[in-house]
Design a protein around this motif. Structure first.
Motif, short mmCIF file in Angstrom:
data_model
loop_
_atom_site.label_atom_id
_atom_site.label_comp_id
_atom_site.label_asym_id
_atom_site.label_seq_id
_atom_site.Cartn_x
_atom_site.Cartn_y
_atom_site.Cartn_z
N MET A 99 -5.44 -6.57 -0.76
CA MET A 99 -3.93 -6.91 -1.63
C MET A 99 -2.43 -6.30 -1.81
O MET A 99 -1.98 -6.65 -2.50
N GLY A 100 -2.88 -5.26 -1.61
CA GLY A 100 -1.68 -3.91 -1.70
C GLY A 100 -1.79 -3.54 -2.56
O GLY A 100 -0.49 -2.45 -3.42
N HIS A 101 -2.51 -2.89 -4.06
CA HIS A 101 -2.70 -2.70 -5.41
C HIS A 101 -3.42 -0.84 -4.94
O HIS A 101 -4.40 -1.03 -3.59
N PRO A 102 -2.88 -0.38 -5.57
CA PRO A 102 -2.98 1.29 -4.98
C PRO A 102 -4.23 1.59 -5.59
O PRO A 102 -4.26 1.13 -6.84
N LEU A 103 -4.73 2.36 -4.95
CA LEU A 103 -6.28 3.30 -4.73
C LEU A 103 -5.84 5.05 -5.59
O LEU A 103 -7.05 5.13 -5.37
N ASP A 104 -4.75 4.93 -5.18
CA ASP A 104 -5.32 6.54 -5.40
C ASP A 104 -4.12 7.39 -6.91
O ASP A 104 -4.22 8.22 -6.84
#
Length: 533
Positions: free
Chosen positions: A116-121
Motif C-alpha cells: 500500500m506504500g506505508h513504511p515499515l522501517d
C-alpha cells in the motif's frame, strides 16, 4: 417608483441570503454506499454499489480498503487489504472511484514498505503526490529492444555458464532451503556501483526471514539502491496477491527514467497459493490442483512487464528474478512448468549438491539461459567455450565411476579436471566475485593450471588467484568491458599471473632413488662368492 425600489431591495436581500447559505452550508454530493452482507477470511460480500467497476478500490470502516474482484448482478466479491477483523456484516462500504495504485517517487529508494506504500522501517511517511496503478499493460513488442547488456551477478557459475542479460526474466527454482534467496541477494549485492536499482519483493515470508534479508542488505551497503516491498505470512491473502504488482509498478517508474532495475519476487509459490485461496473463497471454479483457470495469466501478465525499452523511450530495463519452490525436486509440477514456459531460462538448485556442500548448488545440466548468451561479454565466451562441455562430461563419467569400474588414463583425467571445475565454481554466501577475478579463475581452469593442485587445497588456491587478479593492469581490465575477443597478449599475461599464484600449491616432486643403492638380492661380492662355489 416606490414599488420598483422595494422590489430591488427584496432582490438584493434574497441574493445576500443565498450567498450566505452557499458559504456556510455544506454542499451535498451524491455517493454510492453499499453494505457488507457477509465476511470471511480475507474477503467480503457487498450488496449495493450498482456503478462499481472491476478492480475498483472500496473503502471500509477503519481505513480498511478492498478491491472489487467479483462483480455479479446481486453482490460484489471484495478482496480485503489489511486488518479486517473489526469489520462486521451491515457496515457501510464506499466507492473510491479508482483502481488500486501505489505511490512512486525517488524517496522509495532505501525504504521498506508494504504494497500500500506505508513504511515499515519506522521512517517518515512517503509522499503520495504521484501514484501509478499496480496493474498496467506490458510494453508492446515494437517498444522493446534486444537484450544486449549483461547483468553481472558476481556468482561464478552463473556469469560463466548461465549468463543473465538486462531485461531478461530468469527463473530460480529448487526445493526448500537450497539457497534460492541467497542467489538473489548476492545478485543485488553485486549491483553496487553498477548503476542498477533493485527492488526486492517478499511475498508471504516469515518476519524473521525478511528481517535477516534487510539486515544483510544494510550491512553490505545495498539498501542505498534497493527498495524492499514486504508482505509477511500472517498478512491478508489480498496483500500477498497485490505485492508483486505493486513492486513492478515501482520498478516501472524507474525504468521510465531510463534506469536499469533488478526485481526479485520471493517467491511466486506463495503468490499462487494466496490467489488460489482468494479464488476458492470467492466461489470461482477450481481447476488443476484447485488452482483457478487463470493462474497462468496472473503470472504471465506480471513477468511480461519486465523488458528492455528502446532508446527512443529512454532505454531503461527491468530484469526479473522470480523464485519458485519445488517439492521433492519435481520441476514438472503445475506452477513450476507455468513459470518455466513464461521466463527466458531457469537456474535449478539441486538438494543433492547442497547436501554435498557444493554451494551455490546450481545444477548446470538442468539450468539454461535462453537470452543471456547473446548478452554475455565476449571475454566470457572466449574463456568458457569448452568449460560447460567439460563439466557435463565429468558429471556423466562421475556417475559410472561410483560403481568402482576400472577407468583408463583419459577418463581419470576428465574426472580430475571436472572435480577442479566444481571446486572453483564453489562460492561462499554474500561474497560476489569481481569480473577480473572471475576471468583469471576461468582462464586458469581452461589452461588446466588447477589440475595439479590437491583437491583439499582448492579453496585456498582459488582465493590466491582471486587476490592475484588485483595485479591485472587497469588497461587490460578496461578491455574486458569492450573487447570483441581476448587478445593473445592479455591471455598470456593473465595465465602467467595465475600460474605464479598457484606455485605454492603444486605438489613437491618425489625424490628419485640413489644410484648407489644396494642390489635387491644382495651385494656384488656375495653374488661372486656364490658363483665360485
Amino acid at each position: 417608483m416606490e414599488s420598483a425600489s422595494l422590489q430591488n431591495i427584496f432582490d438584493c436581500a434574497f441574493d445576500g441570503i443565498s450567498q450566505v447559505r452557499e458559504a456556510y452550508m455544506p454542499q451535498l454530493k451524491l455517493r454510492e454506499v453499499g453494505t457488507i452482507t457477509s465476511i470471511a477470511t480475507g474477503i467480503a460480500k457487498v450488496s449495493g454499489l450498482p456503478g462499481v467497476g472491476f478492480e475498483e478500490v472500496l473503502k471500509f470502516p477503519g481505513d480498511v480498503y478492498g478491491i472489487a474482484f467479483n462483480v455479479d448482478e446481486d453482490e460484489i466479491g471484495v478482496v480485503l487489504l489489511g486488518d479486517y477483523w473489526q469489520l462486521h456484516a451491515g457496515d457501510e462500504v464506499e466507492r473510491r472511484g479508482h483502481v488500486m495504485d501505489v505511490p512512486v517517487c525517488d524517496a522509495l529508494i532505501g525504504r521498506v514498505i508494504n504494497p500500500m506504500g506505508h513504511p515499515l522501517d519506522g521512517g517518515e511517511a512517503i509522499s503520495m503526490n504521484r501514484r501509478q496503478p499496480i496493474e498496467r499493460a506490458a510494453p508492446q513488442i515494437m517498444d522493446r529492444a534486444p537484450v544486449t547488456v549483461p547483468l553481472q551477478t558476481g556468482i561464478k557459475v552463473i556469469d560463466a555458464l548461465i549468463p543473465i542479460g538486462r531485461g531478461q526474466r530468469e527463473l530460480i527454482l529448487g526445493d526448500r532451503q537450497t539457497g534460492k534467496t541467497a542467489i538473489a541477494i548476492d545478485t543485488i549485492l553485486n549491483q553496487r556501483g553498477k548503476n542498477v536499482l533493485c527492488v526486492y519483493c517478499a511475498i508471504g515470508q516469515r518476519a524473521s526471514s525478511v528481517a535477516r534479508v534487510v539486515a544483510n542488505l544494510h550491512e553490505n551497503g545495498a539498501l542505498e539502491y534497493t527498495t524492499v516491498v514486504v508482505t509477511e505470512g500472517n498478512d491478508s491473502p489480498g496483500l500477498q496477491y497485490i505485492a508483486p504488482y505493486a513492486a513492478t509498478s515501482i520498478a516501472e517508474y524507474f525504468m521510465a527514467q531510463g534506469r536499469d532495475v533488478l526485481i526479485v519476487y520471493d517467491d511466486l509459490t506463495h503468490h499462487a497459493r494466496a490467489y488460489r485461496e482468494l479464488s476458492l473463497l470467492l466461489r470461482r471454479p477450481p481447476g488443476r490442483e484447485a488452482f483457478p483457470g487463470d493462474i497462468f495469466y496472473i503470472h504471465s501478465r506480471l513477468l511480461e512487464r519486465a523488458t528492455h525499452l528502446r532508446e527512443e523511450l529512454g532505454g531503461g530495463s527491468i530484469t526479473a528474478l522470480p523464485i519458485i519452490e519445488t517439492e521433492a525436486q519435481n520441476i514438472s509440477a503445475y506452477i513450476p512448468t507455468n513459470l518455466i514456459s513464461i521466463t527466458d531460462g531457469q537456474i535449478y538448485l539441486s538438494p543433492s549438491l547442497f547436501e554435498l556442500g557444493v554451494l551455490p548448488a546450481v545444477d548446470v545440466s538442468k539450468s539454461v539461459s535462453r537470452v543471456g548468451g547473446k548478452a554475455q561479454r565476449a571475454i566470457y565466451r572466449a574463456v568458457t567455450g569448452d568449460l560447460k562441455l567439460a563439466y557435463a562430461q565429468f558429471e556423466e563419467l562421475e556417475t559410472f565411476a561410483r560403481f568402482g569400474a576400472r577407468l583408463d588414463k583419459d577418463t581419470r583425467k576428465i574426472i580430475e579436471h571436472g572435480r577442479r571445475i566444481r571446486a572453483c565454481l564453489k562460492q561462499p554466501e554474500f561474497a560476489p566475485v569481481s569480473m577480473p577475478a572471475q576471468i583469471a579463475i576461468l582462464l586458469a581452469l581452461t589452461a588446466e593450471l588447477f589440475d595439479t593442485v590437491p583437491i583439499a587445497q582448492m579453496t585456498d588456491a582459488d582465493t590466491a588467484v582471486r587476490k592475484a587478479a588485483k595485479n591485472i593492469p587497469a588497461e587490460v581490465c578496461a578491455r574486458f568491458e569492450t573487447a570483441d575477443k581476448l587478445a593473445d597478449e592479455d591471455r598470456k599475461l593473465i595465465i602467467e599471473i595465475a600460474r605464479e599464484a598457484l606455485i605454492h600449491f603444486q605438489p613437491k616432486p618425489e625424490s628419485k632413488p640413489s644410484s648407489k643403492a644396494e642390489p635387491k638380492y644382495g651385494s656384488k661380492s656375495n653374488s661372486a662368492s656364490i658363483d665360485k662355489s
